[in-house]
Every structure is written in structure tokens, then in C-alpha cells.
Design a protein around this motif. Structure first.
Motif, PDB file in Angstrom:
ATOM      1  N   ARG A  12       0.800  -1.238   0.000  1.00 41.68           N
ATOM      2  CA  ARG A  12       0.000   0.000   0.000  1.00 41.68           C
ATOM      3  C   ARG A  12       0.823   1.272   0.000  1.00 41.68           C
ATOM      4  N   VAL A  35       1.438  13.878  18.669  1.00 38.63           N
ATOM      5  CA  VAL A  35       2.478  13.146  17.932  1.00 38.63           C
ATOM      6  C   VAL A  35       3.830  13.303  18.629  1.00 38.63           C
ATOM      7  N   LEU A  39       8.416  12.201  21.453  1.00 35.75           N
ATOM      8  CA  LEU A  39       9.570  12.473  20.589  1.00 35.75           C
ATOM      9  C   LEU A  39      10.520  13.413  21.328  1.00 35.75           C
ATOM     10  N   GLN A 108      -2.910   6.496  11.690  1.00 36.12           N
ATOM     11  CA  GLN A 108      -2.479   5.502  12.680  1.00 36.12           C
ATOM     12  C   GLN A 108      -3.600   4.472  12.848  1.00 36.12           C
ATOM     13  N   ALA A 113       2.228   1.938   9.720  1.00 37.42           N
ATOM     14  CA  ALA A 113       3.544   2.074  10.362  1.00 37.42           C
ATOM     15  C   ALA A 113       4.274   0.730  10.336  1.00 37.42           C
ATOM     16  N   CYS A 137      11.782   3.560  23.067  1.00 36.87           N
ATOM     17  CA  CYS A 137      10.565   4.364  23.247  1.00 36.87           C
ATOM     18  C   CYS A 137      10.222   4.444  24.724  1.00 36.87           C
ATOM     19  N   LEU A 147       4.385  -2.030  18.253  1.00 35.97           N
ATOM     20  CA  LEU A 147       4.904  -2.150  16.887  1.00 35.97           C
ATOM     21  C   LEU A 147       6.248  -2.886  16.890  1.00 35.97           C
TER      22      LEU A 147
HETATM   23  C1  LIG Z   1       4.181   4.682  17.007  1.00 35.07           C
HETATM   24  C2  LIG Z   1       3.240   4.764  15.816  1.00 35.07           C
HETATM   25  C3  LIG Z   1       4.053   4.922  14.541  1.00 35.07           C
HETATM   26  C4  LIG Z   1       2.423   3.462  15.753  1.00 35.07           C
HETATM   27  O1  LIG Z   1       1.483   3.573  14.688  1.00 35.07           O
HETATM   28  P1  LIG Z   1       0.256   2.546  14.537  1.00 35.07           P
HETATM   29  O2  LIG Z   1      -0.545   3.010  13.407  1.00 35.07           O
HETATM   30  O3  LIG Z   1      -0.390   2.344  15.860  1.00 35.07           O
HETATM   31  O4  LIG Z   1       1.028   1.188  14.214  1.00 35.07           O
HETATM   32  P2  LIG Z   1       0.661  -0.019  13.261  1.00 35.07           P
HETATM   33  O5  LIG Z   1       0.982   0.273  11.857  1.00 35.07           O
HETATM   34  O6  LIG Z   1       1.351  -1.197  13.862  1.00 35.07           O
HETATM   35  O7  LIG Z   1      -0.899  -0.166  13.356  1.00 35.07           O
HETATM   36  C5  LIG Z   1      -1.438  -0.911  14.404  1.00 35.07           C
HETATM   37  C6  LIG Z   1      -2.928  -0.932  14.383  1.00 35.07           C
HETATM   38  O8  LIG Z   1      -3.452  -0.939  13.060  1.00 35.07           O
HETATM   39  C7  LIG Z   1      -4.515  -1.914  13.013  1.00 35.07           C
HETATM   40  N1  LIG Z   1      -4.713  -2.291  11.598  1.00 35.07           N
HETATM   41  C8  LIG Z   1      -5.767  -1.879  10.861  1.00 35.07           C
HETATM   42  N2  LIG Z   1      -5.636  -2.333   9.604  1.00 35.07           N
HETATM   43  C9  LIG Z   1      -4.500  -3.057   9.550  1.00 35.07           C
HETATM   44  C10 LIG Z   1      -3.837  -3.771   8.514  1.00 35.07           C
HETATM   45  N3  LIG Z   1      -4.328  -3.822   7.273  1.00 35.07           N
HETATM   46  N4  LIG Z   1      -2.680  -4.393   8.808  1.00 35.07           N
HETATM   47  C11 LIG Z   1      -2.161  -4.348  10.048  1.00 35.07           C
HETATM   48  N5  LIG Z   1      -2.755  -3.680  11.092  1.00 35.07           N
HETATM   49  C12 LIG Z   1      -3.912  -3.038  10.823  1.00 35.07           C
HETATM   50  C13 LIG Z   1      -4.023  -2.982  13.929  1.00 35.07           C
HETATM   51  O9  LIG Z   1      -5.072  -3.819  14.340  1.00 35.07           O
HETATM   52  C14 LIG Z   1      -3.479  -2.154  15.074  1.00 35.07           C
HETATM   53  O10 LIG Z   1      -4.535  -1.674  15.878  1.00 35.07           O
HETATM   54  P3  LIG Z   1      -4.493  -1.837  17.452  1.00 35.07           P
HETATM   55  O11 LIG Z   1      -3.300  -1.037  17.895  1.00 35.07           O
HETATM   56  O12 LIG Z   1      -5.797  -1.263  17.885  1.00 35.07           O
HETATM   57  O13 LIG Z   1      -4.330  -3.289  17.693  1.00 35.07           O
HETATM   58  C15 LIG Z   1       2.256   5.960  15.957  1.00 35.07           C
HETATM   59  O14 LIG Z   1       1.544   5.801  17.148  1.00 35.07           O
HETATM   60  C16 LIG Z   1       2.942   7.329  15.955  1.00 35.07           C
HETATM   61  O15 LIG Z   1       3.322   7.855  14.911  1.00 35.07           O
HETATM   62  N6  LIG Z   1       3.070   7.946  17.152  1.00 35.07           N
HETATM   63  C17 LIG Z   1       3.603   9.305  17.275  1.00 35.07           C
HETATM   64  C18 LIG Z   1       5.097   9.352  17.052  1.00 35.07           C
HETATM   65  C19 LIG Z   1       5.823   8.387  17.959  1.00 35.07           C
HETATM   66  O16 LIG Z   1       5.567   8.329  19.152  1.00 35.07           O
HETATM   67  N7  LIG Z   1       6.773   7.645  17.356  1.00 35.07           N
HETATM   68  C20 LIG Z   1       7.532   6.661  18.082  1.00 35.07           C
HETATM   69  C21 LIG Z   1       8.564   7.300  18.940  1.00 35.07           C
HETATM   70  S1  LIG Z   1       9.414   6.059  19.875  1.00 35.07           S
END
Ligand SMILES: CC(C)(COP(=O)(O)OP(=O)(O)OC[C@H]1O[C@@H](n2cnc3c(N)ncnc32)[C@H](O)[C@@H]1OP(=O)(O)O)[C@@H](O)C(=O)NCCC(=O)NCCS
Length: 187
Positions: A12, A35, A39, A108, A113, A137, A147
Motif C-alpha cells: 500500500r 504526535v 519524541l 495511525q 507504520a 521508546c 509495533l
Molecule cells: C508509534 C506509531 C508509529 C504506531 O502507529 P500505529 O498506526 O499504531 O502502528 P501499526 O501500523 O502497527 O498499526 C497498528 C494498528 O493498526 C490496526 N490495523 C488496521 N488495519 C491493519 C492492517 N491492514 N494491517 C495491520 N494492522 C492493521 C491494527 O489492528 C493495530 O490496531 P491496534 O493497535 O488497535 O491493535 C504511531 O503511534 C505514531 O506515529 N506515534 C507518534 C510518534 C511516535 O511516538 N513515534 C515513536 C517514537 S518512539
């Protein structure tokens, strides 16, 4: 800089070098207080974002201990930039790296991610020849360490009150995975 064969394409997403015109999608992400909560900087103002963007665009060598490489993550379907992944090159001789990721709150919870970071780490091991990749983190940043666990990284450290972070005691996890562990899980 030719380290990775770019762009990196997933089902994707497209991962590519950051460009100047990414200011528009990246500024709302990096100026968002939610966000930026975990960080190592405060939400960016416009000048701060332009300066950070300039560094991303200008980077022409990934130096051990130097500035990280950022890749913009684009949604294939619409071309929107929805986040970034990044790599700090920590040590050349021991082939150590540290990854990070930042995604727009609008994108998110959709697995983007995970999809982007998995493809990026795969390239870090296979094309950039890293031996070990770590990530750190805050323990309170549950989406981030979940993640890391989905990426089969192991929790190697659980540091409590080891430093102050944004005025409060920090509780930090460090996760890591070795190249042979990666190949065993993802090949
Ligand atoms: C950390 C961060 C990148 C995680 O992003 P995220 O979108 O939660 O991560 P993922 O890509 O693993 O997605 C997970 C979720 O997508 C859902 N999902 C939906 N469709 C999906 C698909 N097709 N495939 C996989 N997962 C899917 C999963 O079920 C999961 O949901 P849940 O958490 O409710 O179980 C995000 O929270 C972020 O940018 N935070 C702010 C910046 C930050 O803190 N960065 C890290 C510093 S250490």
C-alpha cells in the motif's frame, strides 16, 4: 546517496527520500502535540520544521553517529505523505542501527507504520548490511513498543527513572533484533 534501492514499495505504500515540497504534509504531523509527546523535541514551529526538512533533504551520507536518514512514507492510492521512517547509523564496524517512525494521527491504527517499518528494516539488513537494529521508546508509548513487538524485536532494556524527559522521570524500553533473527522471522 545510494544506500538503498529507492523507492521501497510495499502493498500500500511507497518509501522515498524526503523532498522540500513535503513541508505541507509533514508540518501538521511534527507540530502536533500528541504526535510529539514521546519524541525528543517539542512540537515544531514553521521555522523549526523548515530547518529539520532542509537537513533531511540535504543529507548525502549516512555517517556513523551522524544525522539520521528519513524516508517519507507515501500512500500509493492517493500519493499523500502519511509519515516518516528514520535510521540512525550508530556504528560502522559493528553494523548497528536504530530505527524510528512518526505517522500522522489520521493514518495511525491502520497497519501503515508496521508495513513501512518492516520494509525499511528489511532493506536496512539486506541492502545496508546492518547486523543489529534497535529502537527505543517511552514505556507509556504503547503503540510504539507494540509495533516493535510485531516486528519481532526483543525488549532488551527497561530503564526506570534513568533520566528526565520533558521535565518528568523517564521510563524507557530498548528493543532490538539481529539480522539472523530477522531472516528467521521474515523470510
Ligand atoms: C508509534 C506509531 C508509529 C504506531 O502507529 P500505529 O498506526 O499504531 O502502528 P501499526 O501500523 O502497527 O498499526 C497498528 C494498528 O493498526 C490496526 N490495523 C488496521 N488495519 C491493519 C492492517 N491492514 N494491517 C495491520 N494492522 C492493521 C491494527 O489492528 C493495530 O490496531 P491496534 O493497535 O488497535 O491493535 C504511531 O503511534 C505514531 O506515529 N506515534 C507518534 C510518534 C511516535 O511516538 N513515534 C515513536 C517514537 S518512539
Amino acid at each position: 546517496m545510494k544506500i538503498f534501492d529507492l523507492p521501497i514499495e510495499t502493498e500500500r505504500l511507497i518509501l522515498r527520500r524526503v523532498r522540500h515540497d513535503d513541508f505541507e504534509p509533514l508540518f501538521p504531523i511534527h507540530s502536533d502535540s500528541d504526535v510529539c509527546r514521546y519524541l525528543p523535541y517539542e512540537p515544531r514551529d514553521e521555522a523549526g520544521m523548515r530547518e529539520a526538512l532542509e537537513k533531511r533533504v540535504a543529507l548525502d551520507r549516512l555517517e556513523p553517529g551522524g544525522d539520521p536518514l528519513f524516508l517519507a512514507v507515501e500512500l500509493k492510492e492517493t500519493g499523500e505523505v502519511i509519515g516518516e521512517v528514520l535510521l540512525f547509523y550508530l556504528n560502522e564496524e559493528a553494523r548497528q542501527g536504530e530505527v524510528g517512525y512518526v505517522f500522522s494521527p489520521d493514518f495511525q491504527g491502520k497497519g501503515y507504520a508496521m508495513e513501512a517499518t518492516r520494509a525499511f528494516m528489511d532493506a536496512c539488513f539486506k541492502e545496508f548490511n546492518l547486523h543489529r537494529i534497535c529502537a527505543r521508546c517511552s514505556a507509556a508509548n504503547t503503540p510504539s513498543w507494540r509495533l516493535m513487538e510485531k516486528l519481532k524485536m526483543r525488549r532488551e532494556a527497561d530503564f526506570r527513572e534513568h533520566e528526565l524527559f520533558k521535565g518528568e522521570w523517564d521510563h524507557m524500553y530498548i528493543y532490538a533484533i539481529l539480522e539472523d533473527e530477522w531472516r528467521a522471522h521474515f523470510n
